[in-house]
Design a protein around this motif. Structure first.
Motif, PDB file in Angstrom:
ATOM      1  N   ARG A   1      -4.792  -0.753   4.616  1.00 17.34           N
ATOM      2  CA  ARG A   1      -4.902  -1.269   2.381  1.00 17.34           C
ATOM      3  C   ARG A   1      -4.699  -2.133   2.175  1.00 17.34           C
ATOM      4  NH1 ARG A   1      -5.497   5.490   0.070  1.00 17.34           N
ATOM      5  NH2 ARG A   1      -7.782   5.518   1.021  1.00 17.34           N
ATOM      6  N   ALA A   2      -3.551  -2.390   1.972  1.00 21.95           N
ATOM      7  CA  ALA A   2      -2.658  -3.738   1.827  1.00 21.95           C
ATOM      8  C   ALA A   2      -2.955  -4.880   2.437  1.00 21.95           C
ATOM      9  CB  ALA A   2      -0.940  -3.572   1.823  1.00 21.95           C
ATOM     10  N   LYS A   3      -3.572  -5.007   3.674  1.00 21.96           N
ATOM     11  CA  LYS A   3      -4.205  -6.064   4.292  1.00 21.96           C
ATOM     12  C   LYS A   3      -5.515  -6.191   3.623  1.00 21.96           C
ATOM     13  CE  LYS A   3      -4.301  -8.111   8.196  1.00 21.96           C
ATOM     14  NZ  LYS A   3      -4.215  -8.033  10.502  1.00 21.96           N
ATOM     15  N   ALA A   4      -6.198  -5.208   3.771  1.00 24.25           N
ATOM     16  CA  ALA A   4      -7.691  -5.491   3.010  1.00 24.25           C
ATOM     17  C   ALA A   4      -7.852  -6.264   2.329  1.00 24.25           C
ATOM     18  CB  ALA A   4      -8.337  -3.967   3.344  1.00 24.25           C
ATOM     19  N   VAL A   5      -7.007  -5.507   0.400  1.00 22.62           N
ATOM     20  CA  VAL A   5      -6.970  -6.330  -0.320  1.00 22.62           C
ATOM     21  C   VAL A   5      -6.661  -7.801  -0.857  1.00 22.62           C
ATOM     22  CG1 VAL A   5      -5.138  -6.046  -3.161  1.00 22.62           C
ATOM     23  CG2 VAL A   5      -5.698  -4.270  -1.940  1.00 22.62           C
ATOM     24  N   LYS A   6      -5.232  -8.355   0.416  1.00 27.26           N
ATOM     25  CA  LYS A   6      -5.038  -9.086   1.190  1.00 27.26           C
ATOM     26  C   LYS A   6      -5.823 -10.462   1.074  1.00 27.26           C
ATOM     27  CE  LYS A   6      -2.374 -11.953   3.805  1.00 27.26           C
ATOM     28  NZ  LYS A   6      -1.423 -11.443   4.935  1.00 27.26           N
TER      29      LYS A   6
ATOM     30  N   GLY B   1       0.720  -1.516  -0.048  1.00 27.44           N
ATOM     31  CA  GLY B   1      -0.585   0.162   0.075  1.00 27.44           C
ATOM     32  C   GLY B   1       0.919   1.086  -0.309  1.00 27.44           C
ATOM     33  N   HIS B   2       0.223   2.156  -0.830  1.00 25.46           N
ATOM     34  CA  HIS B   2       1.608   3.285  -0.980  1.00 25.46           C
ATOM     35  C   HIS B   2       0.132   4.469  -0.581  1.00 25.46           C
ATOM     36  CE1 HIS B   2       4.386   1.341  -2.102  1.00 25.46           C
ATOM     37  NE2 HIS B   2       3.838   0.631  -3.230  1.00 25.46           N
ATOM     38  N   THR B   3       0.709   5.640   0.148  1.00 25.83           N
ATOM     39  CA  THR B   3      -0.304   6.916  -0.119  1.00 25.83           C
ATOM     40  C   THR B   3       0.506   7.754  -0.939  1.00 25.83           C
ATOM     41  OG1 THR B   3       0.517   7.775   1.717  1.00 25.83           O
ATOM     42  CG2 THR B   3      -1.146   5.833   1.993  1.00 25.83           C
ATOM     43  N   ASP B   4      -0.374   9.403  -1.140  1.00 23.76           N
ATOM     44  CA  ASP B   4       0.963  11.044  -0.527  1.00 23.76           C
ATOM     45  C   ASP B   4       1.432  11.525   0.477  1.00 23.76           C
ATOM     46  OD1 ASP B   4      -1.231  12.110   0.977  1.00 23.76           O
ATOM     47  OD2 ASP B   4      -2.479  12.143  -1.667  1.00 23.76           O
ATOM     48  N   ASN B   5       1.644  12.602   0.815  1.00 18.23           N
ATOM     49  CA  ASN B   5       1.951  13.255   1.814  1.00 18.23           C
ATOM     50  C   ASN B   5       1.564  13.964   2.340  1.00 18.23           C
ATOM     51  OD1 ASN B   5       2.338  15.255  -0.533  1.00 18.23           O
ATOM     52  ND2 ASN B   5       4.429  15.617   0.563  1.00 18.23           N
ATOM     53  N   THR B   6      -0.311  13.717   1.857  1.00 15.66           N
ATOM     54  CA  THR B   6      -0.612  15.128   2.558  1.00 15.66           C
ATOM     55  C   THR B   6      -1.078  13.935   4.040  1.00 15.66           C
ATOM     56  OG1 THR B   6      -2.262  15.452   0.956  1.00 15.66           O
ATOM     57  CG2 THR B   6      -2.923  15.563   2.269  1.00 15.66           C
TER      58      THR B   6
ATOM     59  N   ASP C   1      -0.114   3.909   8.435  1.00 13.72           N
ATOM     60  CA  ASP C   1      -0.927   3.250   8.980  1.00 13.72           C
ATOM     61  C   ASP C   1      -1.950   2.491   7.875  1.00 13.72           C
ATOM     62  OD1 ASP C   1      -3.285   1.903  11.076  1.00 13.72           O
ATOM     63  OD2 ASP C   1      -4.177   3.119  10.548  1.00 13.72           O
ATOM     64  N   LEU C   2      -2.855   3.807   7.276  1.00 10.46           N
ATOM     65  CA  LEU C   2      -3.323   3.496   6.337  1.00 10.46           C
ATOM     66  C   LEU C   2      -2.838   2.526   5.141  1.00 10.46           C
ATOM     67  CD1 LEU C   2      -5.919   4.214   5.163  1.00 10.46           C
ATOM     68  CD2 LEU C   2      -4.890   6.520   3.870  1.00 10.46           C
ATOM     69  N   SER C   3      -1.899   3.293   4.361  1.00  8.92           N
ATOM     70  CA  SER C   3      -1.441   2.353   4.143  1.00  8.92           C
ATOM     71  C   SER C   3      -1.364   0.455   3.870  1.00  8.92           C
ATOM     72  CB  SER C   3       0.719   2.632   3.383  1.00  8.92           C
ATOM     73  OG  SER C   3       1.227   2.460   4.562  1.00  8.92           O
TER      74      SER C   3
ATOM     75  N   SER D   1       1.337  -9.013   2.896  1.00  5.67           N
ATOM     76  CA  SER D   1       1.374  -7.576   2.426  1.00  5.67           C
ATOM     77  C   SER D   1       1.891  -6.582   3.538  1.00  5.67           C
ATOM     78  CB  SER D   1      -0.154  -7.090   2.746  1.00  5.67           C
ATOM     79  OG  SER D   1      -0.856  -7.585   4.032  1.00  5.67           O
ATOM     80  N   MET D   2       2.250  -5.624   2.797  1.00  2.00           N
ATOM     81  CA  MET D   2       3.278  -4.660   3.130  1.00  2.00           C
ATOM     82  C   MET D   2       2.647  -2.910   3.415  1.00  2.00           C
ATOM     83  SD  MET D   2       6.579  -5.954   3.209  1.00  2.00           S
ATOM     84  CE  MET D   2       7.586  -4.799   3.769  1.00  2.00           C
ATOM     85  N   GLY D   3       3.194  -1.649   4.134  1.00  2.52           N
ATOM     86  CA  GLY D   3       2.409  -0.658   3.512  1.00  2.52           C
ATOM     87  C   GLY D   3       4.320   0.463   3.532  1.00  2.52           C
ATOM     88  N   PHE D   4       4.008   1.106   3.070  1.00  5.78           N
ATOM     89  CA  PHE D   4       5.342   1.266   2.856  1.00  5.78           C
ATOM     90  C   PHE D   4       4.722   3.209   2.878  1.00  5.78           C
ATOM     91  CE2 PHE D   4       6.431  -2.474   0.110  1.00  5.78           C
ATOM     92  CZ  PHE D   4       7.691  -1.881   0.988  1.00  5.78           C
ATOM     93  N   GLY D   5       3.050   4.340   3.166  1.00  2.00           N
ATOM     94  CA  GLY D   5       3.421   5.355   3.865  1.00  2.00           C
ATOM     95  C   GLY D   5       3.746   5.801   2.198  1.00  2.00           C
ATOM     96  N   GLU D   6       3.819   7.006   2.607  1.00  2.00           N
ATOM     97  CA  GLU D   6       4.234   8.410   1.504  1.00  2.00           C
ATOM     98  C   GLU D   6       5.926   7.966   1.028  1.00  2.00           C
ATOM     99  OE1 GLU D   6       5.324  11.926   4.272  1.00  2.00           O
ATOM    100  OE2 GLU D   6       3.700  11.124   4.718  1.00  2.00           O
ATOM    101  N   THR D   7       5.856   7.031   1.635  1.00  2.00           N
ATOM    102  CA  THR D   7       8.020   6.559   1.071  1.00  2.00           C
ATOM    103  C   THR D   7       8.248   6.703  -0.422  1.00  2.00           C
ATOM    104  OG1 THR D   7       7.792   4.191   2.184  1.00  2.00           O
ATOM    105  CG2 THR D   7       8.220   6.151   3.756  1.00  2.00           C
ATOM    106  N   MET D   8       7.316   5.888  -0.497  1.00  2.00           N
ATOM    107  CA  MET D   8       7.561   5.241  -2.595  1.00  2.00           C
ATOM    108  C   MET D   8       6.499   6.241  -3.189  1.00  2.00           C
ATOM    109  SD  MET D   8       8.583   1.469  -1.046  1.00  2.00           S
ATOM    110  CE  MET D   8       8.583   1.286  -3.360  1.00  2.00           C
ATOM    111  N   PRO D   9       6.785   7.861  -3.580  1.00  2.00           N
ATOM    112  CA  PRO D   9       6.248   8.140  -4.183  1.00  2.00           C
ATOM    113  C   PRO D   9       6.449   7.695  -5.642  1.00  2.00           C
ATOM    114  CG  PRO D   9       7.402   9.382  -4.200  1.00  2.00           C
ATOM    115  CD  PRO D   9       7.627   8.632  -2.746  1.00  2.00           C
ATOM    116  N   VAL D  10       5.671   7.818  -6.684  1.00  2.00           N
ATOM    117  CA  VAL D  10       6.218   7.829  -8.623  1.00  2.00           C
ATOM    118  C   VAL D  10       5.391   8.996  -9.095  1.00  2.00           C
ATOM    119  CG1 VAL D  10       4.899   5.019  -8.300  1.00  2.00           C
ATOM    120  CG2 VAL D  10       3.832   6.715  -8.628  1.00  2.00           C
ATOM    121  N   ALA D  11       5.066   9.800  -8.777  1.00  2.00           N
ATOM    122  CA  ALA D  11       5.252  11.141  -8.887  1.00  2.00           C
ATOM    123  C   ALA D  11       5.086  12.524  -8.238  1.00  2.00           C
ATOM    124  CB  ALA D  11       3.278  11.430  -9.761  1.00  2.00           C
ATOM    125  N   SER D  12       5.085  13.057  -8.176  1.00  2.00           N
ATOM    126  CA  SER D  12       5.766  14.740  -7.474  1.00  2.00           C
ATOM    127  C   SER D  12       4.373  14.945  -6.266  1.00  2.00           C
ATOM    128  CB  SER D  12       5.775  16.072  -8.412  1.00  2.00           C
ATOM    129  OG  SER D  12       5.094  17.002  -7.262  1.00  2.00           O
TER     130      SER D  12
END
Length: 218
Positions: free
Chosen positions: A162-167, A144-149, A157-159, A182-193
């Motif tokens: 969410r990953a666990k819900a999909v799993k 799971g991944h999030t933005d930095n908001t 925690d959210l990431s 399942s794992m969460g990475f929070g805002e640490t692995m963005p693919v865009a700005s």
């Protein structure tokens, strides 16, 4: 002794180059790449075995052929699975070396700040599970991944949730729990700005990595 060692190394390199040539000829797939990697690895392992048995060159040849066959078979299966997954709506599928990565955006899976799967998301994940069940030799990692908001802690925690819900939903639809993590990475692995709404939307996602299971060394 050094001359023989150089000959073995040269022989392994020739096998690897031959495997790479096969990769280039593969018709828009990476099946050949699996064969190339398998050939090089098999040749190296075969050379070691051959050294122990007193016939290093024969060991390298046998190892290279076996490795190419195994690697090519793995690559072919990944290509086939990718084709099936690409038929699923809203699933972005890409091949990365020896694995597949399926990306689904937050907008498809969840409401804002929610960890409850949308009904439409469940339908797509069910189709995905139907494909994955047919390839039991693969392990699955859901991230799971999030933005930095928001705060870093909240996003982490959210990431994870969410990953666990999909799993959990994939397991519910027939995927063995032993195959999936399942794992969460929070805002640490963005693919865009994160400076734009469009970029933040791309960063809010779940990725499903599918990789052939590593066989334990005998």
């Amino acid at each position: 002794m050094q001359t023989k060692l150089r000959s073995i190394i040269l022989f392994i390199l020739i096998l690897a180059i031959a495997g790479c040539a096969q990769t280039q000829q593969a018709a828009r797939t990476k099946t050949g790449q699996g064969a190339a990697i398998g050939a090089a690895a098999g040749a190296l392992a075969g050379a070691v075995i051959g050294h122990q048995s007193g016939n290093r060159r024969t060991g390298a040849v046998i190892g290279g052929l076996a490795g190419a066959a195994i690697g090519g078979g793995i690559g072919y299966k990944l290509d086939q699975q990718a084709k099936e997954l690409q038929q699923i709506k809203d699933a972005e599928v890409r091949r990365e070396e020896d694995r597949l990565v399926v990306t689904m955006s937050e907008a498809i899976l969840f409401d804002l700040n929610s960890t409850a799967l949308k009904s439409g998301a469940k339908q797509q994940l069910e189709k995905m599970a139907e494909v994955m069940v047919r390839y039991p030799e693969n392990d699955i990692l859901v991230t799971g991944h999030t933005d930095n908001t928001g705060s870093e802690k909240y996003n982490q925690d959210l990431s994870e949730r969410r990953a666990k819900a999909v799993k959990n939903y994939l397991v519910l639809k027939g995927i063995s729990a032993r195959r999936i993590t399942s794992m969460g990475f929070g805002e640490t692995m963005p693919v865009a700005s994160n400076a734009t709404p469009e970029g933040r939307q791309k960063n809010r996602r779940v990725e499903i990595e599918i990789k052939p299971r590593q066989q334990p060394a005998s």
